[in-house]
Write an enzyme that holds these catalytic residues in place. Structure first.
Site, PDB file in Angstrom:
ATOM      1  CE  LYS A  20     -56.344 -70.061 -20.429  1.00 60.49           C
ATOM      2  NZ  LYS A  20     -55.259 -69.536 -19.616  1.00 60.49           N
ATOM      3  NE  ARG A  60     -52.037 -63.121 -10.407  1.00 59.83           N
ATOM      4  CZ  ARG A  60     -52.543 -63.374 -11.596  1.00 59.83           C
ATOM      5  NH1 ARG A  60     -53.006 -62.406 -12.338  1.00 59.83           N
ATOM      6  NH2 ARG A  60     -52.602 -64.618 -12.051  1.00 59.83           N
ATOM      7  CG  HIS A 113     -46.851 -62.219 -17.099  1.00 57.75           C
ATOM      8  ND1 HIS A 113     -47.810 -61.800 -17.985  1.00 57.75           N
ATOM      9  CD2 HIS A 113     -47.378 -63.319 -16.491  1.00 57.75           C
ATOM     10  CE1 HIS A 113     -48.864 -62.603 -17.927  1.00 57.75           C
ATOM     11  NE2 HIS A 113     -48.635 -63.535 -17.022  1.00 57.75           N
ATOM     12  CB  SER A 120     -53.319 -61.912 -19.361  1.00 63.47           C
ATOM     13  OG  SER A 120     -51.929 -61.981 -19.179  1.00 63.47           O
TER      14      SER A 120
HETATM   15  N1  LIG Z   1     -49.520 -59.715 -11.717  1.00 59.55           N
HETATM   16  C1  LIG Z   1     -48.859 -60.846 -11.500  1.00 59.55           C
HETATM   17  N2  LIG Z   1     -47.967 -60.950 -10.492  1.00 59.55           N
HETATM   18  C2  LIG Z   1     -47.313 -62.112 -10.260  1.00 59.55           C
HETATM   19  N3  LIG Z   1     -47.474 -63.242 -10.984  1.00 59.55           N
HETATM   20  C3  LIG Z   1     -48.345 -63.211 -11.994  1.00 59.55           C
HETATM   21  C4  LIG Z   1     -49.077 -62.019 -12.316  1.00 59.55           C
HETATM   22  N4  LIG Z   1     -49.875 -62.306 -13.384  1.00 59.55           N
HETATM   23  C5  LIG Z   1     -49.648 -63.601 -13.692  1.00 59.55           C
HETATM   24  N5  LIG Z   1     -48.737 -64.154 -12.879  1.00 59.55           N
HETATM   25  C6  LIG Z   1     -48.222 -65.536 -12.869  1.00 59.55           C
HETATM   26  O1  LIG Z   1     -47.563 -65.770 -14.091  1.00 59.55           O
HETATM   27  C7  LIG Z   1     -47.747 -67.139 -14.481  1.00 59.55           C
HETATM   28  C8  LIG Z   1     -48.325 -67.199 -15.885  1.00 59.55           C
HETATM   29  O2  LIG Z   1     -49.619 -66.652 -15.859  1.00 59.55           O
HETATM   30  P1  LIG Z   1     -50.592 -66.724 -17.127  1.00 59.55           P
HETATM   31  O3  LIG Z   1     -49.969 -65.992 -18.270  1.00 59.55           O
HETATM   32  O4  LIG Z   1     -51.937 -66.309 -16.670  1.00 59.55           O
HETATM   33  O5  LIG Z   1     -50.561 -68.261 -17.524  1.00 59.55           O
HETATM   34  P2  LIG Z   1     -51.436 -69.503 -16.976  1.00 59.55           P
HETATM   35  O6  LIG Z   1     -52.384 -69.790 -18.109  1.00 59.55           O
HETATM   36  O7  LIG Z   1     -50.418 -70.586 -16.779  1.00 59.55           O
HETATM   37  O8  LIG Z   1     -52.105 -69.063 -15.715  1.00 59.55           O
HETATM   38  C9  LIG Z   1     -48.627 -67.751 -13.394  1.00 59.55           C
HETATM   39  O9  LIG Z   1     -47.786 -68.362 -12.441  1.00 59.55           O
HETATM   40  C10 LIG Z   1     -49.339 -66.556 -12.811  1.00 59.55           C
HETATM   41  O10 LIG Z   1     -49.755 -66.802 -11.485  1.00 59.55           O
HETATM   42 MG   LIG Z   2     -53.392 -67.354 -15.362  1.00 58.08          MG
END
Ligand SMILES: Nc1ncnc2c1ncn2[C@@H]1O[C@H](COP(=O)(O)OP(=O)(O)O)[C@@H](O)[C@H]1O
Ligand SMILES: [Mg+2]
Length: 164
Positions: free
Chosen positions: A41, A90, A17, A128
């Site tokens: 969630k 990803r 992130h 995460s």
């Molecule tokens: N390792 C990573 N590299 C690039 N983008 C990421 C990575 N991990 C999460 N993201 C992106 O960050 C954003 C927020 O992810 P996340 O916290 O899982 O929330 P959500 O519940 O909206 O998926 C999403 O667009 C996700 O694809």
């Molecule tokens: Mg996600």
């Protein structure tokens, strides 16, 4: 002045992130990390904890702020008078869901442009949910999350086990 919003659960924020945050900050005048407050969630950290972890992670970046939101992300983006939504991708796990959400968001708010940044190869495997799994089982998270996030995870799982 172009304002971008990077929405997500950030449960917790990871180096994947943070990489997206830094790159988006270089592209836009200001970036709002928008933490989704969704009670339905099953999240490990409360919204206040997720905000604090994200704030500490981005304290050295001048044009970032962290906010919580609930409801539709497009409504929050309008409310903040922002122009662009940022998401990270990803390969290939994110594409289908992101595409579906992007089309729906475009239908709801055609004025908001979506900018997807591709993950950096070294963060490709970081999510995460996998981070939480590794933390729960006592694995090392070096290079995957900032130290303060690793410490928060350790504390959280210690609490969970003490409470039974
Ligand atoms: N390792 C990573 N590299 C690039 N983008 C990421 C990575 N991990 C999460 N993201 C992106 O960050 C954003 C927020 O992810 P996340 O916290 O899982 O929330 P959500 O519940 O909206 O998926 C999403 O667009 C996700 O694809
Ligand atoms: Mg996600």
């Amino acid at each position: 002045m172009t304002i971008a919003v990077y929405p997500g659960s950030f449960d917790p924020i990871t180096n994947g992130h943070i990489d997206i945050v830094k790159r988006a900050c270089a592209l836009f005048d200001s970036l709002i990390v928008a933490i989704y407050d969704r009670p339905e969630k099953n999240l490990l950290f409360s919204v206040d904890e997720r905000i604090a972890l994200a704030q500490t992670a981005s304290e050295d970046i001048p044009n970032v702020s962290v906010r919580a939101f609930s409801g539709l992300v497009v409504d929050f983006i309008h409310h903040m008078k922002a122009d662009v939504m940022i998401r990270g991708l990803r390969a290939t796990s994110d594409f289908e869901r992101e595409f579906e959400m992007a089309l729906m968001n475009h239908k709801l708010a055609p004025d908001i442009e979506l900018v997807c940044l591709m993950t950096s190869a070294k963060y490709q495997f970081i999510s995460s949910s996998v981070i939480k799994e590794v933390a729960r089982l006592g694995g090392c998270l070096d290079g995957m999350v900032p130290d303060h996030v690793a410490e928060a995870l350790t504390r959280k799982y210690a609490e969970t086990y003490t409470r039974g």
